[in-house]
Structures are given as structure tokens and as C-alpha cells.
Design an enzyme around this catalytic site. Structure first.
Site, PDB file in Angstrom:
ATOM      1  N   CYS A   4       0.841  -1.209   0.000  1.00  0.00           N
ATOM      2  CA  CYS A   4       0.000   0.000   0.000  1.00  0.00           C
ATOM      3  C   CYS A   4       0.876   1.261   0.000  1.00  0.00           C
ATOM      4  O   CYS A   4       1.625   1.482  -0.941  1.00  0.00           O
ATOM      5  CB  CYS A   4      -0.986  -0.046   1.157  1.00  0.00           C
ATOM      6  SG  CYS A   4      -2.325   1.152   1.015  1.00  0.00           S
ATOM      7  N   HIS A  40      -3.863  -5.067  -0.248  1.00  0.00           N
ATOM      8  CA  HIS A  40      -3.447  -5.625   1.046  1.00  0.00           C
ATOM      9  C   HIS A  40      -3.533  -7.151   1.005  1.00  0.00           C
ATOM     10  O   HIS A  40      -4.606  -7.703   1.268  1.00  0.00           O
ATOM     11  CB  HIS A  40      -4.349  -5.091   2.165  1.00  0.00           C
ATOM     12  CG  HIS A  40      -4.085  -3.661   2.487  1.00  0.00           C
ATOM     13  ND1 HIS A  40      -3.112  -3.265   3.374  1.00  0.00           N
ATOM     14  CD2 HIS A  40      -4.636  -2.519   2.021  1.00  0.00           C
ATOM     15  CE1 HIS A  40      -3.081  -1.953   3.450  1.00  0.00           C
ATOM     16  NE2 HIS A  40      -3.997  -1.463   2.639  1.00  0.00           N
ATOM     17  N   GLU A  95      -2.542  -9.191   3.117  1.00  0.00           N
ATOM     18  CA  GLU A  95      -2.862  -9.691   4.466  1.00  0.00           C
ATOM     19  C   GLU A  95      -4.363  -9.645   4.750  1.00  0.00           C
ATOM     20  O   GLU A  95      -4.819 -10.196   5.755  1.00  0.00           O
ATOM     21  CB  GLU A  95      -2.070  -8.903   5.521  1.00  0.00           C
ATOM     22  CG  GLU A  95      -2.573  -7.494   5.846  1.00  0.00           C
ATOM     23  CD  GLU A  95      -2.142  -6.419   4.847  1.00  0.00           C
ATOM     24  OE1 GLU A  95      -1.677  -6.751   3.749  1.00  0.00           O
ATOM     25  OE2 GLU A  95      -2.314  -5.224   5.187  1.00  0.00           O
TER      26      GLU A  95
END
Lengths: 193, 251
Positions: free
Chosen positions: A77, A175, A177
Site C-alpha cells: 500500500c 493488502h 494480508e
């Protein structure tokens, strides 16, 4: 294998550490230069505003360290955006790893882009096991333009770089994650590079 | 292409999910961590955890729940309820929350929106607005919808955007609990008023209501609680219908 997440004061890095924990990898949060330099894999995260994030990097002298790292580094990001030459956010000079500018989305679309968007033209080992047009989760108001270092595209009104790669440096706008099983696949791939 | 989001909401009081939940094979209907994980595995795009505890003890419990949810799910989640300071937000983000939502505290002290978005970035600050149609006007309510303010929905939404919110969560109190559909007219007007994403809430009863909220209401995301909790509708089934109607969803 020693994995370090660079902790330079931007919020929300806990979720990256927890994602690796789910994969059975213990990640160390640190801003310690020798710990970063001696790691096998490095995550360069970032959430927040570019110019203040850059100031925090400089105050910890990380702006000089990061571009000279030789092990695989993954920017996520804002981390990816700071690895570029320049960002319009706060008119900020970046680390200059990727030869590209970061621009603000045109307001013909809602800004920030929040949600799941497809990625395509995947060109890296980072995407092993991830299909064309897979969905990844993003939250951002600025984007890196397409360039020769682009290894994945996405479209939100305009086409932009969903991921970048140069030498040992990788960056993703989305993202991983928070992008469900396919995002976790990308993190696993990064550990295997 | 960016997809429309489907967001289940869990109301949590003193560490337990409040509304009844009726999944098949459910081991513990009151455990928010288990439920959040179920929803994530069933294709939810995000999850909202709303703390409706009124006590300090309840608030402390929420911290552990957020930490636990963050450990177990691999999609984004928002935490709301009782957040009124930079410290509150820091604490929740440090526990692994991705976004936070504020409501009454923003009405009480609007500068809070500026402070939070400057400190943490607009992308993680959602402002929730509860409003009810009184006569021809949409009136913003505070404190869990119990107290009417003198704020108009559209004016307040514009102000919230200008102060730096990254997203709006609009609950129509007029539609909430009716199962008669979302407040599509107000939602469409809201979408023209602001240029940040809008999550629609209140009124979901059948699949068609979700088609309408995206087509007529121009919403970017739809939030619902009981329609998912009671097992009337699975997220995958809902997304299949939306896709048939040419609405982009993640399936």
C-alpha cells in the site's frame, strides 16, 4: 528464515504480523537498522499520509537504508507508493526505487477506492497459484501509473499498477494480508522467492 | 473491476453476540470470533463489529475480541461503538482492526473526524450516520438513534466528507427492522452529495432488496445483520443473484 516488518510509526501493521502468524511465520516488528539489514525477508508497510510517513522514515534514517537492501523486500500500500519516485500526496519525494509517479484518482470515481478489485497481466513469481482476474482488497486514494516495472494491472476509472517489481524489490497496492486465501498465497510466495 | 461489498454486522454486548444467530452446525451462536470466522469463510467482503456494551467492563472485553478476530480472519473488519478519542482508535488499530467507525462522538465534537483522519488516514475512518425521515426531512439521530439532532442527513454527510472521513455508513432508522428494503432514494441522493464510498444499512429482508440498493440506491456496499444471522440468506446465494443481475461481486 527471519522476517522483519519495518515499524516506523504508521498504524495498522498488526494485521500483517497476524497474517504471517496464520501462515506459521513469526514476524518481528522493528525499526532497528541492523535487525532490518540482517533479515531474510522484509515487509515495508504503510497506512496513512505520504509526507508524514516519509518524515518518520527519515527521522529513523530508514530512507537511506531501504533502497540499499539486497534481500527480497515487499512494500504494501503506502509502502509501495513510497518506493516510487514521487507522490502527489503532500508533493512528496519517494525512495526512487521504482521509476514511476504516484497520482491522485480523478474524482469522477469515489475516492478512496475501497474494496475488492481484480488484478491482471500477472508477471511475477509473486503470483504463483493466483489466477488472472483474482480479487484483492485495496483502500487507497493515490495510484502508481503503469510503467515498465509493472507486474500486475488493475483498473479504477484509469488503469494503474497493482504491483511493481525491480530486482529484489516488490510492491503491491492491495493488502495481501486482508485478501483472503489468495492474498495469503501471495505472502507465501514472497517467503519462497 | 471494483465489486460491490456485502458486509455482515455483529452486535456485541459484554463480549457476546446479541442478536440470535442460526447457522447450520453452529457450535456457539454467541461467540463473535467464531461467527466472524464463519462469515469470512462464507464469502463476506468485510465484517463490522459493533460494541453496544454500556459498561467499562464490556469495553475491555471488546479489546480482546478484536484481537481474537484479527488473529483468525483474513478479510478486513471495522470496529464501532463507544469510540471517542485518538487513544480509543489507537487501541483498536493496535489490536488489529482495519477501520473504525464513529457516530455520536463525531456529532458531539466534529473536529474529532479531522483529528482522526489526519492521524490515521481517511482510509480507516468511517463515519456512521443514523437518520430518520420526519415529514420530508431526513433528521440525524444520536446515541443509538434515541435522540434527534438538528442536523440534516445530507448537510451532515457533506461536512463529514470535508472533515476527512473515508467512508459513510448510513443507517435508515425509518427502514431498519422493517425488512421492506433499503432507503434507496435517500441513498442515491447521498451518493450525489458526497464522493466517498457509502455503506447502506437498514431494511434488508429479501435478495431483491440488495439488487435495488446497488441499482437504485447506488450504494457501494450493503450491511445487514439479522437476514444473515438467521440463516434466511447465505452470502454466496445472494452474490449469485447479484451477479445474474450484472452487479459486480466477488464470488
Amino acid at each position: 528464515m527471519k522476517l522483519v516488518i519495518i515499524d516506523y510509526g504508521t498504524g495498522n501493521i498488526k494485521s500483517i504480523q497476524l497474517a504471517f502468524k496464520r501462515l506459521g511465520v513469526d514476524a518481528i516488528l522493528t525499526s532497528n537498522i541492523s535487525a532490518i539489514q540482517s533479515a531474510d525477508r522484509i515487509i515495508f508497510p504503510g497506512v496513512g499520509e505520504a509526507s508524514s510517513a516519509m518524515r518518520m522514515l527519515k527521522s529513523k534514517k530508514l530512507d537511506c537504508i531501504i533502497p540499499n537492501l539486497t534481500q527480497p523486500v515487499l512494500g504494501i500500500c503506502l509502502g509501495m507508493q513510497l518506493m516510487c519516485n514521487y507522490t502527489e500526496e503532500g508533493e512528496t519525494e519517494g525512495l526512487g526505487i521504482f521509476d514511476v509517479k504516484v497520482r491522485h484518482f480523478n474524482k469522477v470515481v469515489k475516492v478512496p477506492q475501497i474494496g475488492w478489485n481484480t488484478i491482471n497481466n500477472l508477471k511475477s513469481e509473486l503470483f504463483v497459484g493466483i489466477n488472472e482476474n483474482e480479487y484483492m482488497y485495496s483502500v487507497h486514494s493515490y495510484y502508481a501509473e503503469n510503467c515498465k516495472e509493472t507486474i500486475a494491472n488493475s483498473v479504477y476509472h484509469i488503469g494503474f499498477s497493482a504491483a511493481l517489481h525491480k530486482n529484489n524489490f516488490y510492491g503491491v497496492q492491495f493488502h495481501p494480508e486482508k485478501s483472503s486465501a489468495k492474498g495469503e498465497q501471495l505472502l507465501k510466495n514472497f517467503m519462497k522467492l | 473491476m471494483l465489486t460491490k461489498r456485502i458486509i455482515p454486522c455483529l452486535d456485541i454486548k459484554n463480549g457476546r453476540t446479541v442478536k440470535g444467530v442460526n447457522f447450520i452446525d453452529l457450535k456457539d451462536a454467541g461467540d463473535p470470533v467464531f461467527l466472524a470466522k464463519q462469515y469470512a469463510d462464507m464469502g463476506a467482503d468485510e465484517i463490522v463489529l459493533l460494541d453496544i456494551s454500556a459498561t467499562l467492563e464490556g469495553r475491555k472485553t471488546m479489546r480482546n475480541i478484536v484481537l481474537n478476530v484479527a488473529e483468525h480472519i483474513n478479510i478486513p473488519f471495522t470496529v464501532g461503538g463507544g469510540i471517542s478519542s485518538i487513544d480509543d482508535v489507537s487501541e483498536m488499530l493496535n489490536c488489529g482492526a482495519d477501520k473504525i467507525s464513529i457516530n455520536s462522538s463525531a456529532i458531539k465534537r466534529p473536529d474529532l473526524i479531522n483529528e482522526l483522519s489526519q492521524k490515521f488516514g481517511s482510509q480507516c475512518i468511517t463515519v456512521a450516520i443514523d437518520a430518520k425521515k420526519i415529514g420530508s426531512e431526513w433528521v440525524v439521530h444520536t446515541t443509538g438513534g434515541t435522540i434527534a439532532t438538528n442536523l440534516n442527513l445530507f448537510n451532515w454527510a457533506k461536512e463529514v466528507e470535508q472533515r476527512g472521513a473515508g467512508e459513510l455508513l448510513f443507517t435508515s432508522m425509518t427502514n431498519d427492522g422493517t425488512k421492506s428494503g433499503f432507503a434507496n432514494e435517500a441513498l442515491a441522493k447521498l451518493s450525489k452529495t458526497v464522493n466517498i464510498p457509502i455503506i447502506a444499512s437498514g431494511g434488508a429482508g429479501i435478495k431483491k432488496h440488495f439488487v435495488d440498493v446497488f441499482k437504485k440506491g447506488k450504494a457501494d456496499a450493503a450491511l445487514a445483520a439479522s437476514i444473515f444471522h438467521y440463516g434466511n440468506l447465505t452470502i454466496v446465494d445472494l452474490k449469485r443473484i447479484l451477479k445474474q443481475q450484472n452487479i459486480q461481486v466477488r464470488l
